[in-house]
Design an enzyme around this catalytic site. Structure first.
Site, mmCIF file in Angstrom:
data_model
loop_
_atom_site.group_PDB
_atom_site.id
_atom_site.type_symbol
_atom_site.label_atom_id
_atom_site.label_comp_id
_atom_site.label_asym_id
_atom_site.label_seq_id
_atom_site.Cartn_x
_atom_site.Cartn_y
_atom_site.Cartn_z
ATOM 1 N N ARG A 14 13.415 1.981 -15.196
ATOM 2 C CA ARG A 14 12.641 2.270 -13.980
ATOM 3 C C ARG A 14 12.850 3.706 -13.491
ATOM 4 O O ARG A 14 13.926 4.278 -13.630
ATOM 5 C CB ARG A 14 12.984 1.232 -12.901
ATOM 6 C CG ARG A 14 12.550 -0.161 -13.366
ATOM 7 C CD ARG A 14 12.816 -1.213 -12.339
ATOM 8 N NE ARG A 14 12.028 -1.019 -11.134
ATOM 9 C CZ ARG A 14 12.178 -1.730 -10.025
ATOM 10 N NH1 ARG A 14 13.094 -2.689 -9.987
ATOM 11 N NH2 ARG A 14 11.417 -1.508 -8.977
ATOM 12 N N ASP A 49 5.326 -6.833 -3.088
ATOM 13 C CA ASP A 49 6.023 -7.814 -3.933
ATOM 14 C C ASP A 49 5.240 -9.118 -4.096
ATOM 15 O O ASP A 49 5.685 -10.016 -4.811
ATOM 16 C CB ASP A 49 7.408 -8.114 -3.339
ATOM 17 C CG ASP A 49 8.328 -6.901 -3.443
ATOM 18 O OD1 ASP A 49 8.099 -6.040 -4.319
ATOM 19 O OD2 ASP A 49 9.272 -6.807 -2.632
HETATM 20 C C1 S3P Z 1 12.215 -2.745 -1.199
HETATM 21 C C2 S3P Z 1 11.134 -1.911 -1.313
HETATM 22 C C3 S3P Z 1 10.034 -2.145 -2.259
HETATM 23 C C4 S3P Z 1 10.039 -3.577 -2.792
HETATM 24 C C5 S3P Z 1 11.416 -4.046 -3.180
HETATM 25 C C6 S3P Z 1 12.357 -3.981 -1.999
HETATM 26 C C7 S3P Z 1 13.278 -2.418 -0.225
HETATM 27 O O1 S3P Z 1 10.194 -1.262 -3.355
HETATM 28 O O2 S3P Z 1 9.166 -3.688 -3.894
HETATM 29 O O3 S3P Z 1 11.373 -5.381 -3.657
HETATM 30 O O4 S3P Z 1 14.119 -3.291 0.072
HETATM 31 O O5 S3P Z 1 13.286 -1.277 0.264
HETATM 32 P P1 S3P Z 1 9.599 0.229 -3.334
HETATM 33 O O6 S3P Z 1 10.349 1.016 -2.355
HETATM 34 O O7 S3P Z 1 9.788 0.725 -4.743
HETATM 35 O O8 S3P Z 1 8.154 0.076 -2.973
#
Ligand code: S3P
Length: 437
Positions: free
Chosen positions: A127, A320
Site C-alpha cells: 500500500r 469503507d
Molecule cells: C481511516 C481512514 C480511511 C478508512 C480506514 C480508516 C482512519 O482511510 O478507509 O478504514 O481511521 O483514519 P483513508 O485515510 O486511506 O481514506
C-alpha cells in the site's frame, strides 16, 4: 498472518430479526490507544475493538514502554507516558493488515528522538505510503520507504520537526491524522486542508484530551508543544461493521433488525444517505451522545431498492462501505453508478476489482471504471468468490449469500478478524447463514 480460511454463505431460511450490537469503532479504537498512550495519566477505554488491527496498535505502544491492561474484553486501561515518554523499541513495529496503524504511527514516530521501523503483512506491504512520508518530509522528518513508496518504513529519530501548512490532494483521514500527530511534536503551527472533508476523530479526540485545536469540515489547525491529559473514552459501535447488517436486513424480505449504539459521525454515514436514496427503510432511534460522538440505534426494515448514481460528495463519507454497496446495487432495480472512488483501488485489496470479479462470478453484470463501477441489478446465483484477504469484501460476499439462489463459497476470510471478530456468530444470531467451510 492468520491462516487461510474459507466461508460458505447460504441463502437465509428466514428474515433477519432481533437486536444486535456490532463491535467498537476501529478508527476510534486506534486513536484511543495512541492518544491516551501519549497523555499524562491513566485513561480507560470502553468499547475497544478487539480486532487484530487495533490490537496491533496496542502491542506497538507496549513495545515502546506503554503499560496497557485489558481488565475485560473491550476494555483497556492505558498508563499514559506523556508526549515525550515513549521508549525506543527493540524490534520492528508490526502493523499487521492495518493502514491506519501504520500511517498514524508514522506521524507519531516522526516526532520521536529514536529510530524505528514499521512493517506490515503482504497486503499492507503493497500500500502507498508516500502520501504520508511526503508531507512529513516537509515537516523535517526523515522516513525511508521500500522501492515504490511502500513499507517497511524506516523512521529516523528527529527532535526537530517544524509545522506545515499542508493541502492534502487525497481525501484521507489517515494522511490528515499523520500530519496532525507529527504537528504535536513540531515547532509552530500545523494546518491541514483536505480535498474533501474526512472523518475527524483525531481532531475530536485531541480536543477531548485537552490539546488546543481548531477544526471544521476539511480543515484542522494546531500548534506543537502542548500536553495531552488522560480521559475516559467510550467507543461507539462501528458504522462500517453495522453496514453489512443494514444491507442484509434491507435486502432479505420480511426483515426487521435493530442495530444498537451505532456511531453516527456525519463523516461516516454516507452509506445511510445513499441507501435511503435507493429506497431503504432505516430509522434512527434513541439518538444520543456517547464519548463526544453522536450515536443511535438503527431500525432496518426490508425495502425494495432502486439503482442510483452515487453522489461523489458521499464517497469519502462511505469509503469503507463500497464492498457492501456493490451487493445492495446488485439487488436494486436498475443501474447503480459509482464514480470518484479511485481510492478503493489502494485499500486492503483493489476493492473495485475484487468486488467486480466476485459479483460477476455470481451472475451480475458490472462494468469496471478506473474510479468506480456501473452495476446492473440482477439475480445472484451461488458460486465461488475470492475475497483476496480483504475483510470487507469477505463480509460483503457473506451478505450476498443471504439472497443468492445458492450457496456462495468465499475464499480467504481470515482477515475478517482484523475489524470484526465474532462476525459469523453475530450474523447467524440474527438470521444469516454463514459458516466456515
Ligand atoms: C481511516 C481512514 C480511511 C478508512 C480506514 C480508516 C482512519 O482511510 O478507509 O478504514 O481511521 O483514519 P483513508 O485515510 O486511506 O481514506
Amino acid at each position: 498472518m492468520s491462516e487461510r480460511l474459507d466461508w460458505i454463505a447460504s441463502p437465509t431460511a428466514r428474515p433477519l430479526r432481533g437486536e444486535i450490537t456490532v463491535p467498537g469503532d476501529k478508527s476510534i479504537s486506534h486513536r484511543a490507544i495512541m492518544l491516551s498512550a501519549l497523555a499524562e495519566g491513566t485513561s480507560r477505554v470502553e468499547g475497544f475493538l478487539e480486532g487484530e488491527d487495533t490490537r496491533a496498535t496496542a502491542r506497538i505502544f507496549g513495545q515502546m514502554g506503554v503499560r496497557i491492561e485489558a481488565p475485560s474484553p473491550g476494555e483497556r486501561v492505558v498508563r499514559g507516558v506523556g508526549l515525550h515518554g515513549l521508549r525506543a523499541p527493540e524490534d520492528m513495529l508490526d502493523c499487521g493488515n492495518s493502514g491506519t496503524a501504520m500511517r498514524l504511527l508514522c506521524g507519531v514516530l516522526a516526532g520521536q528522538p529514536f529510530d524505528s521501523t514499521l512493517t506490515g503483512d503482504a497486503s499492507l506491504s503493497k500500500r502507498p505510503m508516500r502520501r504520508v512520508t511526503g508531507p512529513l518530509a516537509q515537516m523535517g522528518a526523515a522516513i525511508e520507504t521500500a522501492e515504490g513508496g511502500v513499507p517497511p518504513l524506516r523512521v529516523r529519530g528527529n527532535g526537530a520537526l517544524r509545522g506545515v501548512d499542508y493541502a492534502s490532494p487525497i481525501a484521507s483521514a489517515q494522511v490528515k491524522s499523520a500530519v496532525l500527530l507529527a504537528g504535536l511534536y513540531a515547532e509552530g503551527e500545523t494546518i491541514v486542508t483536505e480535498a474533501r472533508p474526512t472523518r475527524d476523530y483525531t481532531e475530536r479526540m485531541l480536543a477531548a484530551l485537552g490539546w488546543p485545536i481548531e477544526f471544521e469540515p476539511g480543515r484542522a489547525r494546531l500548534s506543537g508543544g502542548q500536553a495531552l491529559r488522560a480521559i475516559d473514552i467510550v467507543v461507539p459501535a462501528d458504522f462500517s461493521s453495522a453496514a453489512f447488517f443494514m444491507v442484509a436486513a434491507t435486502v432479505v424480505p420480511g426483515s426487521e433488525l435493530v442495530l444498537r449504539g451505532v456511531g453516527m459521525n456525519p463523516r461516516r454515514i454516507g452509506l445511510l444517505h445513499v441507501l435511503r436514496a435507493m429506497g431503504a427503510d432505516i430509522v434512527e432511534a434513541n439518538r444520543h451522545e456517547a464519548g463526544g460522538e453522536p450515536v443511535a440505534d438503527l431500525v432496518v426494515r426490508h425495502a425494495a431498492l432502486r439503482g442510483i448514481d452515487v453522489p461523489v460528495e458521499y464517497v469519502a463519507d462511505m469509503i469503507d462501505e463500497f464492498p457492501v454497496l456493490f451487493v445492495a446495487a446488485a439487488c436494486a432495480e436498475g443501474i447503480t453508478t459509482i464514480r470518484g472512488a479511485e481510492e478503493l483501488r489502494v485499500k486492503e485489496s483493489d476493492r473495485i476489482a475484487v468486488m467486480a470479479a466476485g459479483m460477476r462470478a455470481l451472475g451480475i453484470h458490472i462494468e469496471e471504471t478506473p474510479d468506480g463501477a456501473v452495476i446492473e441489478a440482477g439475480g445472484l446465483h451461488g458460486g465461488a468468490v475470492e475475497s483476496h484477504g480483504d475483510h470487507r469484501c469477505a463480509m460483503a460476499f457473506a451478505v450476498a449469500g443471504a439472497i443468492a439462489g445458492g450457496a456462495i463459497t468465499i475464499r480467504d476470510c481470515a482477515n475478517v478478524a482484523t475489524s470484526f471478530p465474532g462476525f459469523i456468530d453475530l450474523a447467524n444470531s440474527c438470521g444469516l447463514a454463514v459458516r466456515t467451510a
